[in-house]
Design a protein around this motif. Sequence first.
Motif, PDB file in Angstrom:
ATOM      1  N   SER A   1       0.835  -1.209   0.000  1.00  0.00           N
ATOM      2  CA  SER A   1       0.000   0.000   0.000  1.00  0.00           C
ATOM      3  C   SER A   1       0.865   1.252   0.000  1.00  0.00           C
ATOM      4  CB  SER A   1      -0.923  -0.009   1.212  1.00  0.00           C
ATOM      5  OG  SER A   1      -1.682   1.178   1.274  1.00  0.00           O
ATOM      6  N   LEU A   2       1.934   1.241   0.795  1.00  0.00           N
ATOM      7  CA  LEU A   2       2.840   2.393   0.838  1.00  0.00           C
ATOM      8  C   LEU A   2       3.576   2.563  -0.488  1.00  0.00           C
ATOM      9  CD1 LEU A   2       4.362   1.999   4.423  1.00  0.00           C
ATOM     10  CD2 LEU A   2       2.800   3.785   3.655  1.00  0.00           C
ATOM     11  N   MET A   3       4.032   1.454  -1.043  1.00  0.00           N
ATOM     12  CA  MET A   3       4.771   1.512  -2.305  1.00  0.00           C
ATOM     13  C   MET A   3       3.887   1.984  -3.449  1.00  0.00           C
ATOM     14  SD  MET A   3       7.055  -1.964  -2.024  1.00  0.00           S
ATOM     15  CE  MET A   3       7.747  -1.770  -3.663  1.00  0.00           C
ATOM     16  N   ALA A   4       2.575   1.732  -3.345  1.00  0.00           N
ATOM     17  CA  ALA A   4       1.648   2.134  -4.406  1.00  0.00           C
ATOM     18  C   ALA A   4       1.187   3.571  -4.273  1.00  0.00           C
ATOM     19  CB  ALA A   4       0.430   1.204  -4.397  1.00  0.00           C
ATOM     20  N   SER A   5       1.510   4.219  -3.153  1.00  0.00           N
ATOM     21  CA  SER A   5       1.076   5.597  -2.951  1.00  0.00           C
ATOM     22  C   SER A   5       1.783   6.525  -3.936  1.00  0.00           C
ATOM     23  CB  SER A   5       1.377   6.043  -1.526  1.00  0.00           C
ATOM     24  OG  SER A   5       1.223   7.449  -1.409  1.00  0.00           O
ATOM     25  N   PRO A   6       1.043   7.319  -4.697  1.00  0.00           N
ATOM     26  CA  PRO A   6       1.697   8.243  -5.637  1.00  0.00           C
ATOM     27  C   PRO A   6       2.525   9.306  -4.928  1.00  0.00           C
ATOM     28  CG  PRO A   6      -0.652   8.713  -5.474  1.00  0.00           C
ATOM     29  CD  PRO A   6      -0.427   7.433  -4.724  1.00  0.00           C
ATOM     30  N   ASN A   7       2.285   9.510  -3.625  1.00  0.00           N
ATOM     31  CA  ASN A   7       3.045  10.521  -2.886  1.00  0.00           C
ATOM     32  C   ASN A   7       4.357   9.978  -2.318  1.00  0.00           C
ATOM     33  OD1 ASN A   7       1.115  12.518  -3.349  1.00  0.00           O
ATOM     34  ND2 ASN A   7      -0.101  11.842  -1.602  1.00  0.00           N
ATOM     35  N   LEU A   8       4.523   8.649  -2.332  1.00  0.00           N
ATOM     36  CA  LEU A   8       5.756   8.046  -1.825  1.00  0.00           C
ATOM     37  C   LEU A   8       6.584   7.400  -2.923  1.00  0.00           C
ATOM     38  CD1 LEU A   8       4.453   6.341   1.454  1.00  0.00           C
ATOM     39  CD2 LEU A   8       5.587   8.549   1.221  1.00  0.00           C
ATOM     40  N   CYS A   9       5.979   7.145  -4.048  1.00  0.00           N
ATOM     41  CA  CYS A   9       6.688   6.431  -5.103  1.00  0.00           C
ATOM     42  C   CYS A   9       7.703   7.341  -5.802  1.00  0.00           C
ATOM     43  CB  CYS A   9       5.700   5.857  -6.112  1.00  0.00           C
ATOM     44  SG  CYS A   9       4.938   7.112  -7.178  1.00  0.00           S
ATOM     45  N   ASP A  10       8.497   6.730  -6.629  1.00  0.00           N
ATOM     46  CA  ASP A  10       9.521   7.439  -7.396  1.00  0.00           C
ATOM     47  C   ASP A  10       8.881   8.519  -8.275  1.00  0.00           C
ATOM     48  OD1 ASP A  10      11.972   8.010  -8.669  1.00  0.00           O
ATOM     49  OD2 ASP A  10      11.439   6.663 -10.310  1.00  0.00           O
ATOM     50  N   LYS A  11       9.464   9.733  -8.265  1.00  0.00           N
ATOM     51  CA  LYS A  11       8.918  10.856  -9.059  1.00  0.00           C
ATOM     52  C   LYS A  11       9.753  11.146 -10.306  1.00  0.00           C
ATOM     53  CE  LYS A  11       5.645  12.160  -6.078  1.00  0.00           C
ATOM     54  NZ  LYS A  11       6.042  11.532  -4.819  1.00  0.00           N
ATOM     55  N   SER A  12      10.653  10.239 -10.633  1.00  0.00           N
ATOM     56  CA  SER A  12      11.528  10.519 -11.776  1.00  0.00           C
ATOM     57  C   SER A  12      10.757  10.636 -13.083  1.00  0.00           C
ATOM     58  CB  SER A  12      12.601   9.433 -11.901  1.00  0.00           C
ATOM     59  OG  SER A  12      12.020   8.160 -12.125  1.00  0.00           O
ATOM     60  N   TRP A  13       9.542  10.056 -13.136  1.00  0.00           N
ATOM     61  CA  TRP A  13       8.733  10.198 -14.355  1.00  0.00           C
ATOM     62  C   TRP A  13       8.329  11.653 -14.581  1.00  0.00           C
ATOM     63  CZ3 TRP A  13       3.435  11.585 -13.909  1.00  0.00           C
ATOM     64  CH2 TRP A  13       2.926  11.577 -12.608  1.00  0.00           C
ATOM     65  N   ILE A  14       8.415  12.466 -13.529  1.00  0.00           N
ATOM     66  CA  ILE A  14       8.202  13.915 -13.661  1.00  0.00           C
ATOM     67  C   ILE A  14       9.539  14.632 -13.759  1.00  0.00           C
ATOM     68  CG2 ILE A  14       7.447  16.000 -12.434  1.00  0.00           C
ATOM     69  CD1 ILE A  14       5.050  14.485 -11.444  1.00  0.00           C
ATOM     70  N   THR A  15      10.450  14.374 -12.808  1.00  0.00           N
ATOM     71  CA  THR A  15      11.698  15.146 -12.753  1.00  0.00           C
ATOM     72  C   THR A  15      12.593  14.901 -13.967  1.00  0.00           C
ATOM     73  OG1 THR A  15      12.775  13.416 -11.406  1.00  0.00           O
ATOM     74  CG2 THR A  15      11.646  15.199 -10.244  1.00  0.00           C
ATOM     75  N   ASN A  16      12.468  13.740 -14.597  1.00  0.00           N
ATOM     76  CA  ASN A  16      13.277  13.485 -15.788  1.00  0.00           C
ATOM     77  C   ASN A  16      12.821  14.298 -16.996  1.00  0.00           C
ATOM     78  OD1 ASN A  16      14.988  11.735 -14.512  1.00  0.00           O
ATOM     79  ND2 ASN A  16      14.005   9.864 -15.273  1.00  0.00           N
ATOM     80  N   GLN A  17      11.678  14.955 -16.864  1.00  0.00           N
ATOM     81  CA  GLN A  17      11.229  15.853 -17.937  1.00  0.00           C
ATOM     82  C   GLN A  17      11.868  17.234 -17.812  1.00  0.00           C
ATOM     83  OE1 GLN A  17       6.917  15.646 -18.913  1.00  0.00           O
ATOM     84  NE2 GLN A  17       6.777  14.111 -17.285  1.00  0.00           N
ATOM     85  N   TYR A  18      12.558  17.486 -16.692  1.00  0.00           N
ATOM     86  CA  TYR A  18      13.246  18.750 -16.475  1.00  0.00           C
ATOM     87  C   TYR A  18      14.740  18.578 -16.759  1.00  0.00           C
ATOM     88  CZ  TYR A  18       9.090  19.790 -13.591  1.00  0.00           C
ATOM     89  OH  TYR A  18       7.818  19.979 -13.132  1.00  0.00           O
ATOM     90  N   ASP A  19      15.361  19.609 -17.273  1.00  0.00           N
ATOM     91  CA  ASP A  19      16.810  19.601 -17.446  1.00  0.00           C
ATOM     92  C   ASP A  19      17.431  20.172 -16.174  1.00  0.00           C
ATOM     93  OD1 ASP A  19      19.476  19.926 -18.133  1.00  0.00           O
ATOM     94  OD2 ASP A  19      19.016  20.444 -20.210  1.00  0.00           O
ATOM     95  N   ARG A  20      18.100  19.315 -15.414  1.00  0.00           N
ATOM     96  CA  ARG A  20      18.702  19.727 -14.141  1.00  0.00           C
ATOM     97  C   ARG A  20      20.097  20.306 -14.317  1.00  0.00           C
ATOM     98  NH1 ARG A  20      17.548  13.895 -11.752  1.00  0.00           N
ATOM     99  NH2 ARG A  20      17.062  13.546 -13.951  1.00  0.00           N
ATOM    100  N   TYR A  21      20.695  20.080 -15.481  1.00  0.00           N
ATOM    101  CA  TYR A  21      22.112  20.416 -15.629  1.00  0.00           C
ATOM    102  C   TYR A  21      22.397  21.426 -16.733  1.00  0.00           C
ATOM    103  CZ  TYR A  21      22.333  16.262 -12.748  1.00  0.00           C
ATOM    104  OH  TYR A  21      22.146  15.351 -11.738  1.00  0.00           O
ATOM    105  N   VAL A  22      21.361  22.024 -17.299  1.00  0.00           N
ATOM    106  CA  VAL A  22      21.575  23.006 -18.354  1.00  0.00           C
ATOM    107  C   VAL A  22      22.503  24.111 -17.841  1.00  0.00           C
ATOM    108  CG1 VAL A  22      19.486  24.299 -17.739  1.00  0.00           C
ATOM    109  CG2 VAL A  22      20.434  24.526 -20.037  1.00  0.00           C
ATOM    110  N   MET A  23      23.420  24.555 -18.643  1.00  0.00           N
ATOM    111  CA  MET A  23      24.468  25.550 -18.353  1.00  0.00           C
ATOM    112  C   MET A  23      25.636  24.966 -17.557  1.00  0.00           C
ATOM    113  SD  MET A  23      23.284  28.022 -20.050  1.00  0.00           S
ATOM    114  CE  MET A  23      24.413  29.356 -19.684  1.00  0.00           C
ATOM    115  N   GLY A  24      25.506  23.728 -17.045  1.00  0.00           N
ATOM    116  CA  GLY A  24      26.642  23.038 -16.427  1.00  0.00           C
ATOM    117  C   GLY A  24      27.060  23.522 -15.059  1.00  0.00           C
TER     118      GLY A  24
END
Length: 464
Positions: free
Chosen positions: A427-450
């Motif tokens: 139940s905890l692992m299935a919670s959208p608030n506790l699960c991995d958020k990389s499906w969102i954060t990977n849509q952002y460029d974290r390293y642009v400009m270096g």
Amino acid sequence: MAKTNIDTVEHASTTADTQQPWAALGLKADEYERIREILGRRPTIAELAMYSVMWSEHCSYKSSKVHLAQFSENTTDEMNEKLLVGIGENAGVVDIGDGWAVTFKVESHNHPSYIEPYQGAATGVGGIVRDIMSMGARPIAVMDSLRFGAIDHADTLRVLPGIVAGVGGYGNCLGLPNIGGEVIFDPCYQGNPLVNALSVGKMRIEDIHLAKASGVGNLVILFGAKTGGDGIGGVSVLASETFDADGPAKRPAVQVGDPFAEKVLIECCLDLYAAHVVDGIQDLGGAGLSCATSELASNGDGGMRIWLDRVPLRDASLRVEEILMSESQERMMAVVEPAKLEEFMAITRRWDVEATVVGEVTDGKHLEIFWGDEQIIDVPPRSVAHDGPIYNRPMQRPAYLAALQGNVPDDLARPADGEGLRAALLSLMASPNLCDKSWITNQYDRYVMGNTALAMPDDSGVVR
């Protein structure tokens, strides 16, 4: 460019009984009467529009100001020791030592993001980045805090992809890494997603700029994108046919952003600051020219006169009140000494940024706006920008809150066997608030400009 049927100050002074659409613009009867008392006459339609949008919750915080005041009232001298610019300006500035400062701004863009997810979120990022620019800083990073309804609800599927793409798309096109944030799902946000964006900038302490119009004879320059009809309905109902039943069709309520134009504007502003040709500066966001002119004049030591017919337009059919309220993006307003005008213009030309002298600082106390020779606004600027109504709304502690806060972990049922533990873990692992958020954060460029040292999934973001 001629405009017909303009409601002038002179005409308003002699037509006290004219019926006006104050209620349709979101004003209460007592607020409308207060405007008449301030002016000593009925407002022109342009003045009415200006007051209605500047006295809205969006711009004036009239219901939350009494609560937000606690932040300044409870601030200690120790807290203020490193604070260079606080509440009341476009962004906060903190001294970090060795002559350097950082500036922060966080702001919500909730309703526009619900109406048009991509542009609503994108222009929310663009607005806070311009707030950082207007302080004299170079923006270096963005972050976001998002709240959505139930993850399996159809409307969440409608708004989430566009909001995430808008936040990432605009910031990354500016060369700004998205270094952190959070995403929470809960049914209480159904139909009302919260989109909070943050921008941070760096600057030398001596480079701080403020939103003020001082120095009689100094020039007021509008520069950046041309003014169009987008965003007029964003903070008011100016897009309705209330003003003129035969007027143009309703304008789009959500602003439309162009991050590449803003990137050029960033570099242009930094060159203007380096040349020391800017005396005061304000970005144009909510309420557009109404906000920029009234706030600059209110924070200055004199008055201001603006010629609205000089404003470069994308849409020649705009009425004068629509030009004042347009929330077209990527625009700035600067106050410049006449002797520095040519240097200012040379820099904007180098960056291919359109710049137009639209007014001047006067020795009076009023904000005066003209269309050609016809005066359409004559108001005390502080009454528009800072002295709007303040409400102390009735409030009470929700009945459910005590039970919710009393629901501590010790009172929860404990799994009695392996199957119970397995079910709880799944139940905890299935919670959208506790699960991995990389499906969102990977849509952002974290390293642009270096320059990013730490970002998601680290606990905090760090930029060199």
